[in-house]
Design a protein around this motif. Structure first.
Motif, short mmCIF file in Angstrom:
data_model
loop_
_atom_site.label_atom_id
_atom_site.label_comp_id
_atom_site.label_asym_id
_atom_site.label_seq_id
_atom_site.Cartn_x
_atom_site.Cartn_y
_atom_site.Cartn_z
N GLY A 1 -0.80 8.10 -1.85
CA GLY A 1 -1.68 9.01 -1.09
C GLY A 1 -2.96 8.31 -0.70
N GLY A 2 -3.31 7.24 -1.41
CA GLY A 2 -4.52 6.48 -1.06
C GLY A 2 -5.75 7.35 -1.10
N GLN A 3 -6.59 7.20 -0.10
CA GLN A 3 -7.87 7.93 -0.09
C GLN A 3 -7.70 9.44 -0.11
N ILE B 1 5.04 -1.40 -2.02
CA ILE B 1 4.31 -1.71 -3.26
C ILE B 1 2.96 -1.00 -3.26
N PRO C 1 -1.29 7.01 3.47
CA PRO C 1 -0.57 7.67 4.56
C PRO C 1 0.05 6.68 5.56
N GLY D 1 0.84 -1.20 0.00
CA GLY D 1 0.00 0.00 0.00
C GLY D 1 0.87 1.25 0.00
N ASN E 1 -7.81 18.92 9.25
CA ASN E 1 -7.58 18.50 10.63
C ASN E 1 -6.27 17.72 10.80
C1 LIG Z 1 -13.55 11.57 0.91
C2 LIG Z 1 -12.65 11.34 2.09
C3 LIG Z 1 -12.30 12.40 2.90
C4 LIG Z 1 -11.44 12.21 3.97
N1 LIG Z 1 -11.09 13.29 4.72
C5 LIG Z 1 -10.24 13.13 5.74
C6 LIG Z 1 -9.80 14.27 6.50
O1 LIG Z 1 -10.19 15.42 6.22
N2 LIG Z 1 -8.93 14.05 7.53
C7 LIG Z 1 -8.48 12.81 7.85
O2 LIG Z 1 -7.68 12.69 8.77
N3 LIG Z 1 -8.88 11.72 7.15
C8 LIG Z 1 -9.74 11.85 6.12
N4 LIG Z 1 -10.14 10.75 5.41
C9 LIG Z 1 -9.70 9.41 5.85
C10 LIG Z 1 -8.25 9.15 5.44
O3 LIG Z 1 -8.09 9.44 4.06
C11 LIG Z 1 -7.90 7.70 5.71
O4 LIG Z 1 -8.09 7.42 7.09
C12 LIG Z 1 -6.45 7.38 5.35
O5 LIG Z 1 -6.20 7.67 3.99
C13 LIG Z 1 -6.13 5.92 5.63
O6 LIG Z 1 -4.84 5.65 5.19
P1 LIG Z 1 -4.37 4.16 4.81
O7 LIG Z 1 -2.96 4.31 4.37
O8 LIG Z 1 -4.69 3.23 5.90
O9 LIG Z 1 -5.32 3.70 3.61
P2 LIG Z 1 -5.60 4.34 2.17
O10 LIG Z 1 -5.49 5.80 2.19
O11 LIG Z 1 -6.88 3.72 1.74
O12 LIG Z 1 -4.42 3.75 1.28
C14 LIG Z 1 -4.33 2.39 0.95
C15 LIG Z 1 -3.47 2.24 -0.28
O13 LIG Z 1 -3.24 0.86 -0.52
C16 LIG Z 1 -3.29 0.62 -1.90
N5 LIG Z 1 -3.64 -0.79 -2.15
C17 LIG Z 1 -4.79 -1.41 -1.82
N6 LIG Z 1 -4.76 -2.70 -2.25
C18 LIG Z 1 -3.57 -2.87 -2.85
C19 LIG Z 1 -2.97 -3.98 -3.52
N7 LIG Z 1 -3.61 -5.14 -3.65
N8 LIG Z 1 -1.72 -3.82 -4.04
C20 LIG Z 1 -1.05 -2.63 -3.92
N9 LIG Z 1 -1.60 -1.56 -3.33
C21 LIG Z 1 -2.83 -1.67 -2.79
C22 LIG Z 1 -4.38 1.56 -2.40
O14 LIG Z 1 -4.24 1.81 -3.79
C23 LIG Z 1 -4.13 2.78 -1.55
O15 LIG Z 1 -3.26 3.71 -2.17
C24 LIG Z 1 -10.96 10.91 4.29
C25 LIG Z 1 -11.32 9.83 3.48
C26 LIG Z 1 -12.15 10.03 2.38
C27 LIG Z 1 -12.53 8.87 1.49
#
Ligand SMILES: Cc1cc2nc3c(=O)[nH]c(=O)nc-3n(C[C@H](O)[C@H](O)[C@H](O)COP(=O)(O)OP(=O)(O)OC[C@H]3O[C@@H](n4cnc5c(N)ncnc54)[C@H](O)[C@@H]3O)c2cc1C
Length: 310
Positions: free
Chosen positions: A39-41, A33, A14, A11, A50
């Motif tokens: 940047g994901g979501q 990977i 963040p 992933g 925030n």
């Molecule tokens: C519309 C929206 C608004 C938001 N606003 C805020 C905010 O204002 N403040 C805040 O703190 N949070 C906010 N969030 C929540 C925040 O974005 C998430 O809590 C945070 O991004 C989680 O990070 P993560 O790395 O766990 O997952 P994600 O950000 O989901 O990243 C996961 C990554 O893994 C990758 N991945 C998945 N499966 C595979 C695979 N099989 N192979 C390779 N790569 C893979 C994906 O492509 C993705 O890039 C918001 C979310 C959304 C949807």
């Protein structure tokens, strides 16, 4: 000789990028990977207000800053989709479409996936009027009628944004109150009071999409009395939240009833050397700040595991 990493991070959101930065600080030989955009979501979020240190910043800009920070560590990165993992052995295997990467430890940071409407032929309309709230599709419906489905932050943000572009927005939500942040809900009602073209359809849910190749109508049901209505729309934006999708993760990794990976406070899963971070784990808060914190903790835990300390 076959390359074996100390750590593979799956992933590039963040949580994973933070894990990558800490892993490089602790000199772990690391591979990260990501299948899509770094940047994901947050890469698809219009604005974040925030996250400590940034009073207001677009998701795109924050992702870019995080990615540049990650790159500055000289971490090894590959842009591939992980398709399968074998994690219950000392040397773990992470498969992509063309490769199998090996490592002593793995951090799972795959985030959550968009929930679908669950109506017939949903996939048929994807890209033909149906969108899962991606920023890219928002400008396609100038002077047309659209429906936004959902009651959280994304749905309200979409409805407000779209109301400035389109002829009419139906905001369809299955409950009679919104679970979005109070500030956003206030903004929504302010818009409605100012005569913008938003019509609320509370306690309704979509039951079917009508249209030959493109969307013409949406059938919705009023949940309390089961009365069916048909509304004319050219586009539907689905924003009904996200859920865990861990099909690619070894079945031996324990999940809770909702499919989220169970960890302890060191981000350890039940399998030695396997950690989970961010939105995909059983966490009480799914935000950037908690995701980045998880990433830092997991990398230190991976280091301690390799040293034999945990
Ligand atoms: C519309 C929206 C608004 C938001 N606003 C805020 C905010 O204002 N403040 C805040 O703190 N949070 C906010 N969030 C929540 C925040 O974005 C998430 O809590 C945070 O991004 C989680 O990070 P993560 O790395 O766990 O997952 P994600 O950000 O989901 O990243 C996961 C990554 O893994 C990758 N991945 C998945 N499966 C595979 C695979 N099989 N192979 C390779 N790569 C893979 C994906 O492509 C993705 O890039 C918001 C979310 C959304 C949807």
């Amino acid at each position: 000789m076959e390359e074996i990493f100390d750590l593979i991070i799956i992933g590039g959101g963040p949580a994973s990028m933070s894990a990558g930065i800490y892993a490089m600080q602790t000199k772990l030989k690391t591979l990260l990977i990501e299948r899509n955009t770094f940047g994901g979501q947050i890469a698809t979020t219009s604005s974040v207000d925030n996250y400590l240190g940034f009073q207001k910043i677009s998701g795109e800009e924050l992702s870019k800053k995080m990615y540049e920070h990650l790159l500055s560590t000289n971490i090894k990165i590959c842009n591939e989709e992980v398709t399968k993992t074998i994690l219950n052995e000392n040397i773990k295997q992470v498969f992509t479409h063309n490769n199998c990467y090996k490592s002593r430890t793995v951090i799972i940071g795959i985030g959550t996936s968009i929930r679908k409407l669950g109506v017939d032929n949903e996939n048929k309309y994807l890209g033909h009027g149906l969108s899962y709230s991606t920023l890219n599709d928002r400008d396609k419906f100038q002077n047309k009628c659209v429906a936004v489905v959902g009651g959280g932050n994304s749905a309200i943000e979409d409805a407000i944004y779209l109301s400035e572009k389109v002829k009419k927005v139906y905001l369809i939500h299955r409950r009679n109150e919104f679970r979005a942040d109070r500030k956003l809900v206030e903004m929504l009602y302010e818009k409605i009071n100012n005569n913008t073209q938003i019509e609320l359809k509370l306690e309704y849910k979509p039951i079917s999409i009508v249209g030959e190749n493109e969307i013409n109508q949406l059938k919705i049901i009023h949940i309390p009395d089961e009365k069916i209505e048909t509304i004319d729309v050219d586009g539907i934006f689905v924003a009904i939240g996200r859920g865990a999708d861990t099909d690619i993760i070894d079945i031996n990794v324990n999940r809770n009833n909702s499919g989220y990976i169970i960890t302890d406070e060191q981000m350890k899963t039940n399998l030695p050397g396997v950690f989970a971070v961010g939105d995909i784990r059983n966490t009480p808060l799914r935000q950037i700040v908690t995701a980045t914190s998880d990433g830092a903790i997991a990398s230190i835990s991976a280091l301690n595991y390799i040293k034999g300390n945990i």
